[in-house]
Scaffold this motif. Structure first.
Motif, short mmCIF file in Angstrom:
data_model
loop_
_atom_site.label_atom_id
_atom_site.label_comp_id
_atom_site.label_asym_id
_atom_site.label_seq_id
_atom_site.Cartn_x
_atom_site.Cartn_y
_atom_site.Cartn_z
N TYR A 327 0.84 -1.21 0.00
CA TYR A 327 0.00 0.00 0.00
C TYR A 327 0.87 1.26 0.00
O TYR A 327 0.59 2.23 -0.71
N GLN A 410 -4.74 6.61 -13.45
CA GLN A 410 -4.59 5.16 -13.34
C GLN A 410 -4.00 4.78 -11.98
O GLN A 410 -4.44 3.81 -11.35
N ALA A 413 -6.70 5.05 -9.36
CA ALA A 413 -7.63 3.93 -9.44
C ALA A 413 -6.99 2.64 -8.92
O ALA A 413 -7.63 1.84 -8.22
N ARG A 414 -5.70 2.45 -9.23
CA ARG A 414 -5.01 1.26 -8.76
C ARG A 414 -4.88 1.26 -7.23
O ARG A 414 -5.03 0.22 -6.59
N ASP A 416 -6.95 2.76 -5.14
CA ASP A 416 -8.29 2.48 -4.61
C ASP A 416 -8.60 0.98 -4.67
O ASP A 416 -9.19 0.41 -3.74
N GLN A 417 -8.21 0.36 -5.78
CA GLN A 417 -8.43 -1.08 -5.92
C GLN A 417 -7.62 -1.85 -4.89
O GLN A 417 -8.12 -2.81 -4.28
N LEU A 418 -6.38 -1.44 -4.68
CA LEU A 418 -5.55 -2.11 -3.68
C LEU A 418 -6.14 -1.95 -2.29
O LEU A 418 -6.13 -2.89 -1.48
N LYS A 419 -6.66 -0.76 -1.99
CA LYS A 419 -7.26 -0.52 -0.69
C LYS A 419 -8.45 -1.45 -0.47
O LYS A 419 -8.63 -2.01 0.63
N GLU A 420 -9.25 -1.62 -1.49
CA GLU A 420 -10.39 -2.53 -1.40
C GLU A 420 -9.93 -3.98 -1.20
O GLU A 420 -10.49 -4.72 -0.39
N ASN A 421 -8.90 -4.38 -1.95
CA ASN A 421 -8.39 -5.75 -1.82
C ASN A 421 -7.80 -6.00 -0.44
O ASN A 421 -7.92 -7.11 0.11
#
Length: 517
Positions: A327, A410, A413-414, A416-421
């Motif tokens: 992160y 990008q 967005a990446r 944010d995606q990592l935070k969700e994962n």
């Protein structure tokens, strides 16, 4: 018929060994060899006294993956030093000599004949200059020109200058965001921090692998002891049946069944012993060894207690955002994208530079006299002005700016995606801990019940109404219950190690501090 002990032990051992792949490790020749004692398993010898903390220390000192990634940190620091080199001042010296012949057109003044003129020029210059983070280019300059020719009878005429020259971008290249040198420094700083977090991730992964491999080796030893107990139980039953057969108390089929089961369980012991050897080699690889054998000493690991960890997913999720290397690497990558976008936008501006010079001149036939005029500040000399360059289409700059903006979006967005994962993985790891805790309790209860049932069947057999088949069957059930209990313990330890990795507290939990070097 339920699966036999041999198949159960072999299957559970294979599953345990497949949980975590071993990482390459560095040689551990400098480590002292622990004392050796006999192994109760396959007649080999076992290295005694290796605790989990010792195993982690050996891996941190010798793991090849850690050593490889450590170079990345050094490379990043060297690149930062190189980026700072853009501000290093330089000393420049120039010496040149020239001769120039020129012809004049025929005229009445020269008798209608072309005249040749020779001019000789000697140039000397010495400058000390560099750049500043906001884009300023500066130079302290001293020059001397000696020009002579036909027009003065080739007499020396030294023209000297001493002063300062500056160029300051006012639009493109201005400020910390627009300076190419400062942009390089900011990116190099981010790369240095990224390399530190990447190295931290490698250490966390290595420690997690060691914990799981250590637990798997402990599990393999438990499987081996279970297989040996099952074999010894079948052998004891065989001996008892042979005695009872001699006195006619049981049939020949009972003896044959006990003998067959003893042979199968001996095969299970061999399979479990090989599983111990395989697990031992996997742990050795993590500890820094690069040669392995099937008959050398075995590592004597301790039986690990059930882990005690209080799981608080909501609070631990914030820890994960603060401590997880991936992160933090994502955040730094986003910062780099923003640096790049800011720099690309600045490069779209017109080139407007302030240029200026201030100093003193000297002119004399004697070089020393001309130089004294400069040092005495006799003849002031200065100039200033603007240099403007306006691109017309500038497709290259517009394309780079657009790409930089998209790359920044990008990266956002990446992240944010990592935070969700991360939130999902932390929740899943917490649930896995709770599941394995319940499995440990359930399998421990099943183990205890099967122990009681086996004792009851043995008593019934001795009393008369029992059967060899029932005892053998209950022994198989007990062996399976033992294997399931030890597997649940190993899974619980692996779940805790995985949770610590997911929230980024592995190094803190094992009291590991990384140095800056």
């Amino acid at each position: 018929m339920r699966p036999l002990l041999a198949l159960a032990c072999l299957g559970f051992s294979a599953a345990a060994l497949a949980q975590e792949p071993a990482a390459p490790a560095a040689p551990a020749a400098e480590q002292p060899a622990p004392p050796v004692r006999q192994s109760p398993g396959d007649g080999g010898s076992t290295v005694e006294g290796l605790t989990l903390d010792d195993a982690i220390k050996l891996a941190l000192a010798n793991n090849k993956g850690i050593k490889v990634d450590a170079f990345s940190r050094g490379i990043a620091r060297a690149n930062l030093l190189a980026a700072y080199g853009a501000y290093d001042p330089s000393l420049n010296f120039n010496r040149s000599k020239s001769e120039n012949y020129s012809l004049s057109l025929p005229s009445a003044d020269n008798g209608f004949l072309p005249q040749a003129t020779l001019v000789r020029t000697d140039n000397y210059s010495l400058s000390f200059g560099g750049a500043m983070p906001w884009g300023l280019q500066y130079s302290l300059v001293g020059t001397a020109v000696n020009q002579r020719g036909d027009y003065n009878g080739f007499s020396d005429a030294f023209q000297t200058f001493g002063g300062v020259q500056v160029t300051q971008p006012l639009l493109r290249g201005f400020g910390f965001a627009g300076s190419a040198a400062q942009f390089g420094v900011r990116v190099a700083k981010a790369d240095r921090a990224i390399s530190d977090w990447a190295f931290r991730q490698t250490v966390i992964d290595t420690v997690t692998q060691v914990v799981v491999a250590y637990s798997n080796l402990s599990l393999a030893h438990e499987y081996l002891r279970t297989a040996e107990r099952s074999r010894d139980g079948a052998a004891s039953l065989l001996a008892e049946n042979e005695k009872r057969y001699k006195v006619g108390a049981i049939s020949d089929n009972d003896v044959t069944s006990a003998r067959a089961r003893t042979a199968l369980r001996e095969e299970g012991v061999l399979a479990a012993a090989q599983a111990v050897r395989d697990s031992d080699n996997q742990l050795r690889a993590l500890l820094g060894e690069d040669t392995f054998s099937n008959d050398g000493p075995l590592l004597a690991v301790q039986s690990l207690p059930p882990p005690d960890l209080t799981v608080q997913p909501a609070e631990d999720l914030q820890k994960a955002y603060d401590r997880r290397p991936d992160y933090q690497q994502g955040r730094l990558g986003l910062a780099k994208s923003r640096y790049n976008e800011s720099y690309a936008r600045n490069q779209l501006l017109p080139q407007v530079d302030f240029v200026g010079s201030y100093g003193y001149n000297g002119l004399d036939r004697d070089f020393a006299a001309s130089r004294r005029m400069v040092s005495n500040q006799d003849n002031r000399s200065y100039f200033y002005g603007l240099q403007v360059t306006i691109p017309l289409t500038f497709a290259e700059g517009r394309g780079k700016a657009r790409a930089a903006r998209l790359q920044r979006q990008q990266a956002e967005a990446r992240l944010d995606q990592l935070k969700e994962n991360i939130a999902l993985s932390v929740t899943a790891a917490a649930n896995q801990i709770e599941t394995t805790r319940k499995r440990v309790a359930a399998t421990r209860a099943a183990q205890k019940l099967n122990e009681d049932l086996l004792q009851a069947e043995l008593k019934r057999l001795k009393a008369g109404p029992g059967s060899t088949f029932s005892v053998l069957y209950q022994q198989d059930l007990l062996s399976q219950a033992d294997a399931q209990y030890f597997q649940a313990l190993a899974d619980q330890r692996a779940a805790v190690a995985s949770y610590e990795r997911e929230i980024g507290t592995t190094l803190q939990d094992y009291h590991i501090t990384l140095t800056e070097k």
